[in-house]
Write an enzyme that holds these catalytic residues in place. Structure first.
Site, mmCIF file in Angstrom:
data_model
loop_
_atom_site.group_PDB
_atom_site.id
_atom_site.type_symbol
_atom_site.label_atom_id
_atom_site.label_comp_id
_atom_site.label_asym_id
_atom_site.label_seq_id
_atom_site.Cartn_x
_atom_site.Cartn_y
_atom_site.Cartn_z
ATOM 1 N N ARG A 10 4.210 21.425 -8.904
ATOM 2 C CA ARG A 10 3.543 22.723 -8.990
ATOM 3 C C ARG A 10 3.521 23.399 -7.630
ATOM 4 O O ARG A 10 3.413 22.744 -6.585
ATOM 5 C CB ARG A 10 2.106 22.546 -9.482
ATOM 6 C CG ARG A 10 1.957 22.185 -10.940
ATOM 7 C CD ARG A 10 2.223 23.352 -11.857
ATOM 8 N NE ARG A 10 1.250 24.427 -11.671
ATOM 9 C CZ ARG A 10 0.101 24.522 -12.327
ATOM 10 N NH1 ARG A 10 -0.224 23.593 -13.219
ATOM 11 N NH2 ARG A 10 -0.728 25.520 -12.111
ATOM 12 N N ASP A 143 5.756 13.321 -4.995
ATOM 13 C CA ASP A 143 5.120 12.717 -6.162
ATOM 14 C C ASP A 143 6.042 12.319 -7.309
ATOM 15 O O ASP A 143 7.235 12.562 -7.320
ATOM 16 C CB ASP A 143 3.979 13.579 -6.653
ATOM 17 C CG ASP A 143 2.738 12.735 -6.970
ATOM 18 O OD1 ASP A 143 2.786 11.503 -6.804
ATOM 19 O OD2 ASP A 143 1.722 13.316 -7.392
ATOM 20 N N LYS A 289 -9.460 6.155 -14.288
ATOM 21 C CA LYS A 289 -10.641 6.358 -13.449
ATOM 22 C C LYS A 289 -11.798 5.417 -13.787
ATOM 23 O O LYS A 289 -12.814 5.406 -13.082
ATOM 24 C CB LYS A 289 -11.127 7.805 -13.547
ATOM 25 C CG LYS A 289 -10.077 8.847 -13.149
ATOM 26 C CD LYS A 289 -9.632 8.709 -11.717
ATOM 27 C CE LYS A 289 -8.652 9.811 -11.328
ATOM 28 N NZ LYS A 289 -8.193 9.683 -9.926
ATOM 29 N N VAL A 388 -12.186 12.125 -3.647
ATOM 30 C CA VAL A 388 -13.594 12.407 -3.922
ATOM 31 C C VAL A 388 -14.490 11.542 -3.043
ATOM 32 O O VAL A 388 -15.517 12.001 -2.518
ATOM 33 C CB VAL A 388 -13.912 12.187 -5.416
ATOM 34 C CG1 VAL A 388 -15.418 12.230 -5.667
ATOM 35 C CG2 VAL A 388 -13.210 13.232 -6.270
ATOM 36 N N ALA A 389 -14.112 10.289 -2.866
ATOM 37 C CA ALA A 389 -14.905 9.386 -2.030
ATOM 38 C C ALA A 389 -15.015 9.922 -0.603
ATOM 39 O O ALA A 389 -16.091 9.878 0.017
ATOM 40 C CB ALA A 389 -14.261 7.995 -2.021
ATOM 41 N N ASP A 509 38.705 -9.120 7.411
ATOM 42 C CA ASP A 509 37.820 -9.997 6.628
ATOM 43 C C ASP A 509 38.000 -9.645 5.147
ATOM 44 O O ASP A 509 38.481 -8.562 4.803
ATOM 45 C CB ASP A 509 36.374 -9.778 7.076
ATOM 46 C CG ASP A 509 35.373 -10.525 6.213
ATOM 47 O OD1 ASP A 509 35.578 -11.727 5.991
ATOM 48 O OD2 ASP A 509 34.411 -9.883 5.752
#
Length: 738
Positions: A10, A143, A289, A388-389, A509
């Site tokens: 978004r 994301d 949550k 939020v914490a 090789d």
């Protein structure tokens, strides 16, 4: 210096079409939009993303206006149809990646149509980026909706610098491997130069998945994918600390007459019931949550500690999310029922245990709730970070308040002074709630002082700045590394020298250089194109082609019979000149093998997927098919055992690509190659991919053109990316002269 292109699902804008067919465009206030604001607004930057409105829902008359309004904000819109939104966003992104990455496998759907839509939309974003992309630009992709985008951009713009940040958890490899399209997703992410995660745990899970599923080598936090080195690192996202702290101060100092309706109700509640405590719960309504468990725990708290009835209230704000996804509809129903059940069981005339709000709230009301609540209860069962914490702590201007935080949230790694709980342990949750409600103010202030200092220092702008700094460092280190890459200018000079040379010798090789690795070494025989290529080189006038390998002479001789080339096997033990028989180059014995073989057999028994290859004068323990982590552990263990065992027997342990080889210490590729330089050569070329070839690079004459395959540390003068590029280079040699 180029521009920065930010890409997210978004745009950082809220775009609405009113009933009068007018546009309303306002800035988003989310963490990502805030964190990248300085890069986007102050620098040379554009932001690419979806407007949030389906293509069909934009009236034709407003289409140009939408594009112009978005461009005015230095943004570029990506147009998505309703079908794409349903299958890409609500489908694969939120019914496959979201539940799987959060360990909710019971909700995970594996729908091929959704996967096809996910790929198509990621390609649509890639087209929007590439259209505006220059090689000196920096792209930052965000994301889980755009996991494939870095690779899609890289295909078209291989030299551009790309960063990717995953804002949700990355699951353990055992969970991630259940995804049917796991390889494509990992390769999509590995299109970036730097991949960021919120915590080291997520980074470690990602690297382990890359190692186990794609079997790329991991060196600390770097992935060697052959033609590039991809770095991963952890960058815990912060918040706009000043914004929240300032808003809380203004809220505290403003006259009561200017308080919001919610604040007036909170103040009235505190006035009427002076000793009542408020516990705050704010989440987007999502099964990750732990909201339902939190409500149950609160109900259990009221039962276990009845003295807190009418003394504590839970304020629950659940913000609507993905309302058309079935699991979210069921969750909403479950939460409604739980709230009703607990309120019905415990409520009194003067007290309702839970105040429940199912809606979004403006910023000012969030500050009301943060500033008024004595405890914040945040108990997700799995969460990438949880801002939020951090917001709650930032608003505590008097430094009181207690944060109870789930250990499953990414923020728990930073907020150690909070009360950390297991969200599935009801006893622990309710006991911690009691502890929080009874915690002395002095202890609250002591904890919050530390937390606020940390959050103020590592805010969201610092997060964005640190990521961009690391991304630019990867760009600089890549440039430094490219100084020895066999680029077009060096190749042109090399071809000129090759054509002008009167006497050439090529040391080639085999495994990992002329032929890609396979799980079973005996299946790595040369294909028809390779036989033709090496044959043409061997037929060139005054050109001596030597394949020098660790392979046994029987296998090597059988694969390369009837070609005009020379063979050296077992790292130099045997030599087969053109049209002659094999010759032993050293006076060796193999009596030691009967003593060493039982040790190797023990490690084969203990390490599934490993096996022993026995040659004339050496033993090799292969672990390519073993679990990558276990294989490396066993290889280090076996190497230590063998080195101690053979230290006085003239033997050495050679570490190859997923192989340990025990051989006579006097034999190596460099020594064997030097024996062939009795004649004078004006063009010496040596190429190889692992540590056994370093002997070639160090012991051949200084004027040798030495080339390493891959981007590992080397003594070679140049490096080349992969087997395909090796063959292309040799094809040029073969076409220069006959």
């Amino acid at each position: 210096m180029g521009k920065t292109i930010i890409v997210s699902n978004r745009l950082p804008l809220q775009i609405n079409i009113t009933e009068n067919n007018e546009l309303e465009v306002t800035p988003s206030v989310g963490g990502l939009a805030t964190g990248l604001k300085s890069f986007h607004q102050e620098g040379d930057s554009i932001w690419i993303g979806w407007t949030g409105i389906a293509e069909e829902d934009i009236p034709d008359a407003l289409e140009k206006e939408v594009i112009q309004e978005v461009k005015n904000q230095d943004c570029i819109p990506v147009s998505l149809t309703s079908d794409e939104i349903e299958k890409f966003y609500y489908g694969f992104s939120n019914r496959t990646i979201w539940p799987l990455f959060h360990y909710f496998m019971e909700f995970t759907e594996f729908d091929p149509d959704h996967w096809e839509a996910y790929k198509a939309v990621n390609k649509k974003y890639a087209e929007a980026v590439i259209e505006r992309l220059d090689d000196d630009d920096v792209v930052w992709v965000h994301d889980y909706q755009l996991l494939l985008l870095p690779e899609y951009i890289r295909r078209k713009k291989p030299n551009v610098t790309i960063g990717f940040f995953n804002h949700i958890p990355f699951p353990s490899s055992e969970v991630f491997r259940t995804l049917p399209w796991r390889e494509e997703v990992l390769r999509g992410m590995l299109g970036a130069d730097l991949i960021g995660f919120h915590t080291y745990d997520y980074e470690r899970h990602f690297l382990r998945s890359v190692n186990r599923i794609l079997r790329y080598d991991i060196n600390f936090n770097s992935v060697n994918i052959g033609n590039r080195i991809v770095r991963s690192d952890s960058f815990p996202m912060g918040i706009d600390y000043k914004k929240f702290h300032k808003a809380a101060k203004e809220h505290k100092d403003q006259p009561r007459s200017e308080n919001s309706d919610i604040q007036k109700k909170l103040d009235y509640h505190k006035y009427v019931t002076r000793n009542t405590k408020l516990i705050l719960s704010i989440d987007r309504l999502d099964y990750t949550k732990g909201i339902a468990n939190r409500i149950r725990a609160f109900g259990y708290f009221l039962e276990k500690y009845p003295e807190y009835q009418e003394k504590v209230r839970l304020i629950m704000l659940a913000v609507p999310s993905r309302t058309n996804v079935p699991q979210y509809q069921l969750l909403k129903k479950e939460i409604d029922e739980l709230v009703g059940r607990i309120n019905g069981k415990f409520a009194t005339i003067n007290w309702t245990p839970i105040w429940y709000f199912y809606r979004a709230m403006p910023f000012e009301n969030l500050i009301d709730l943060y500033a008024s609540s004595d405890v914040a209860l945040i108990t997700p069962t799995r969460d990438g970070m949880n801002l939020v914490a951090k917001e709650y702590i930032a608003t505590r201007t008097d430094q009181t308040g207690v944060l109870i935080l789930s250990e499953m949230a990414g923020a728990a790694h930073e907020l150690n002074e909070a009360l950390i709980i297991n969200p599935n342990n009801f006893e622990q949750i309710v006991d911690t709630m009691k502890m929080a409600l009874e915690m002395p103010e002095e202890e609250q202030i002591r904890r919050n002082k530390i937390l606020q200092k940390r959050l103020k220092r590592y805010n969201v702008e610092r997060w964005a700045s640190d990521f961009m700094k690391s991304l630019r460092e990867t760009k600089d280190s890549r440039k430094a590394f490219k100084s020895i890459q066999l680029n077009d200018n060096i190749k042109k000079d090399l071809f000129d020298k090759y054509s002008a040379a009167q006497h050439r010798i090529l040391f080639l090789d085999y495994d990992g250089t002329l032929r890609k690795f396979v799980d079973k070494p005996d299946e790595a025989h040369p294909d028809a194109d390779l036989l033709d290529l090496i044959g043409r080189l061997g037929e060139q006038k005054n050109t001596r082609v030597v394949i020098i390998s660790g392979r046994d002479k029987e296998t090597l001789g059988n694969w390369w019979k009837n070609l005009p080339i020379e063979l050296i096997s077992e790292h130099g033990v045997w030599n087969r000149p053109v049209d002659k028989e094999w010759q032993l180059t050293e006076n060796l014995n193999n009596s030691w093998m009967s003593t060493v073989r039982p040790v190797l057999e023990t490690f084969v028994d203990r390490t599934p997927g490993t096996f022993i290859e026995e040659k004339n004068f050496s033993l090799a323990w292969h672990y390519r098919k073993a679990n990558p982590e276990l294989g490396e552990v066993r290889a280090n263990e076996l190497s230590a055992v063998l080195k101690d065992m053979i230290s006085n027997h003239g033997l050495s342990v050679l570490q190859g690509n997923k192989v340990l080889e025990i051989k006579n210490s006097g034999v190596n590729k460099g020594k064997a190659a030097n024996k062939l330089l009795v004649e004078k050569y004006d063009f010496i070329f040596a190429i190889g991919d692992d540590w056994t070839d370093e002997y070639l690079f160090t012991e051949l004459p200084d004027h040798t053109v030495s080339v390493k395959v891959g981007r590992n540390k080397t003594e070679a003068k140049y490096f080349i990316d992969d087997v395909d590029e090796v063959r292309a280079l040799l094809s040029e040699f073969a076409s220069l002269t006959r």
